[in-house]
Design an enzyme around this catalytic site. Sequence first.
Site, short mmCIF file in Angstrom:
data_model
loop_
_atom_site.label_atom_id
_atom_site.label_comp_id
_atom_site.label_asym_id
_atom_site.label_seq_id
_atom_site.Cartn_x
_atom_site.Cartn_y
_atom_site.Cartn_z
N THR A 93 0.81 -1.21 0.00
CA THR A 93 0.00 0.00 0.00
C THR A 93 0.84 1.26 0.00
OG1 THR A 93 -1.64 -1.23 1.26
CG2 THR A 93 -1.88 1.16 1.21
N THR A 143 2.10 -4.41 4.73
CA THR A 143 2.11 -4.66 6.18
C THR A 143 1.84 -6.13 6.53
OG1 THR A 143 -0.21 -4.02 6.32
CG2 THR A 143 1.42 -2.31 6.77
N ASP A 144 1.17 -6.88 5.65
CA ASP A 144 0.77 -8.24 6.01
C ASP A 144 1.93 -9.07 6.53
OD1 ASP A 144 -1.83 -7.74 5.10
OD2 ASP A 144 -1.99 -9.76 4.26
N LYS A 152 2.09 -7.72 13.65
CA LYS A 152 0.89 -7.00 13.25
C LYS A 152 -0.26 -7.56 14.07
CE LYS A 152 -1.87 -5.66 9.22
NZ LYS A 152 -2.02 -5.70 7.75
#
EC number: 6.3.5.-
Lengths: 450, 450
Positions: free
Chosen positions: A106, A182-183, A261
């Site tokens: 992203t 970010t995953d 996360k």
Amino acid sequence: MVLVYHGYTGRLAALLSGIGVEPGDRVRVVKDGEVFEGVLMPRYTVRASEDILVIKLENGYNIGIKVDERTQVSLASKKSRLERVAEPEEAVESKAKIVLLSTGGTIASKIDYETGAVVPALSTREITEWAPDLTDIAVFEAREVMRVFSEDITPSDWERLANEVYREMKRGVNGAVIAHGTDMMSYSAAALAFAIRDKPVPIVFVGSQRSSDRPSSDSILNLKGAFITASRAPIAESLIAMHASTSDDLIAVHRGVKVRKMHTSRRDAFQSINDKPIFLVNPYTSEVKQVGKILKTRDPTRTPSLEARFDDKVALVKAYPGVQNEIIDMLVDKGFHGIVIEGSGLGHISNRLLDSIKRAVESGVPVVMTSQCLFGRVNLNVYSTGRRLLEAGVIPAEDMLPEVAYVKLSWVLASKTRDIAEVRKWMLTNLEGEINYRHTLDLYPRWLYE
Amino acid sequence: MVLVYHGYTGRLAALLSGIGVEPGDRVRVVKDGEVFEGVLMPRYTVRASEDILVIKLENGYNIGIKVDERTQVSLASKKSRLERVAEPEEAVESKAKIVLLSTGGTIASKIDYETGAVVPALSTREITEWAPDLTDIAVFEAREVMRVFSEDITPSDWERLANEVYREMKRGVNGAVIAHGTDMMSYSAAALAFAIRDKPVPIVFVGSQRSSDRPSSDSILNLKGAFITASRAPIAESLIAMHASTSDDLIAVHRGVKVRKMHTSRRDAFQSINDKPIFLVNPYTSEVKQVGKILKTRDPTRTPSLEARFDDKVALVKAYPGVQNEIIDMLVDKGFHGIVIEGSGLGHISNRLLDSIKRAVESGVPVVMTSQCLFGRVNLNVYSTGRRLLEAGVIPAEDMLPEVAYVKLSWVLASKTRDIAEVRKWMLTNLEGEINYRHTLDLYPRWLYE
């Protein structure tokens, strides 16, 4: 012929080029009695409404303003940036040199303000237009090294990325910033922690939980926090820089081997587990406040070495009631080289699997135990199940996160050894702070009850 | 012949039987000028020091006192318990009737004060001696229904346990308390939530993070909290009652489908995720304070029904970088009936696995997506990876914990249907609060930074 001016078309393109504003300049917009002032953003648009002007406000948010006949747009001030104003050479010299490597995700995306479509790849120039403040922090060069969603990243991508960062370190950068989805960002941050030994300067992973086309996007502030950390924090570890809270105030910098996360969508999704964040960075004042422990200090004279091989025949297996021993058997039969178990509690899995685990270890496949509790520490000496697992040769991974134990085992098997006794030694040697031997009570978050 | 008196031997047995104290009575011990007063505990000892007297202090802690020639032991007061003092019949009548079913684990263990060895099984009488206060809360009957470590519990054990609880509900108990090992307790609490429909009264799981032979044991306070909840909380759901903090002050009561063991050893390891605890119980005053939502209220006239079959051919698979598609293929080839993926972020797994997932769904194996973030909600509509997973037929499990989705899928497949469209409907129907459609900001814990 259609006039296109930094992504703007039609009347707006004419207006903006007419008054001589460019992306990065401050503009003042008066509409219906309201005054908006902010930095003009370039527009990356597939089918944009011709009359939407995008500016970034002081608080970091982007807004789109429909410009009609009664809207006044004027130049407030020109940007004073490297590429425009030739700075005295010393000023450039004294600035940190940063490399921004983009992998996809992203944060490393251009924004189509109308369709919401996200187009990857950012060049140095595009980043400078989009986030002009970054040039105040450091001299930087941006480069795309891969273009993948982070969920598709593989151990071989870590090798590629480590090679790129290593080369930049040898070239003498003051820090590397990695724009990453970010995953799987925490897995990659752990991978680079191990893959480059004796780092002279930090590697700072940064991502964005909200895509840049949303007003609540966290991408610019996170990038600023990452740039500040990479250019001046007194550390030489692999780190993750993300929002510390849902407010746009502070960026928390976590140790790459102790972070996870913890939320699907919140801006403060990344949290240190069994460790504290190391810094809180104020992206407005550039203040870097140390709140945790620095394990490796910055030393640009240190010579890094590259040990960037990862074994892709490693599996991470979760324990659950009724977990089938055939899952372990299958991995051994298929020639896997290592297994990390995300066990229950202090590091348990059903006694029904003992024979399969024994067979794995006897076949030379190391089995490493972690806990799905995430917080706390594996201890196989408390209950008989644990003691039996120890006897079977299971390696208890202390307080390592399951994800980090997976990355480390993959690294040890390919970069160090496949000898099972040596694997055990490496897994239990604290290389990058992946083991924290002392937990204080405040490492457990406070759960809200009322 | 050796005199054995409630586990005490030698001189102490003679002393205690001489002054006529029994376990449950209050005793006063004066030693070296210090005064200790507390409830005499029975001793379950393999090779006990003959001269160690064990009493439970007011604060719930057990201490062992070495009784020498200068130590004075006297009776402070006799216990006034059901089995001793015949209470007026109305008093007994008005008390709640609780069944305590023990499955094994730390809490349901006798203590060997010297060796630390833990011997399972507690009868009603033993519990009454050990925790005399419980008889103030409810009339209860204790029974061992199985004796397994919780890491060894299987879906078929859930069936057995559900049958036992169902029978007790039909017999009219006011609540069932299940003593359970903490490792897999949340999985079992979720299983019983689904297995008994239209529960008239609550099922309260309770465990202990510190074995009862340690002074810091949490077992008695947790049991009291569970008894209070089972006997009078206005709810008819499957719950978990454990310490709310590291202090011995409050017991938090969590919804069984929204709770997780988040720490390997802390007493407040169990925490609600994506939901609030429902009650805070004060085990000293018996106050029950509601802090979360009750979804099913207590109604002793409601007729429960039993749907207690669980499919043991369900797997819980974690996504990680480089996750191998052969793991999915193997499960399908081995005839598994369902797969739950613990995906990354909003519910992703590498696009490399798409074909394997498609093949699974086409073979009639439902694939359910959850998130390893734990907090937040799966959303497969944001990124293209998610949309492709949706097209492949993946069922997005909202904000369900991976562990709960695993239990629910196992239950749906065996108790309801294996038709994949019907499975989807059941998985997305909120039966027991396993889906929380509305998250408030305070559901995310507060992480401490300084």
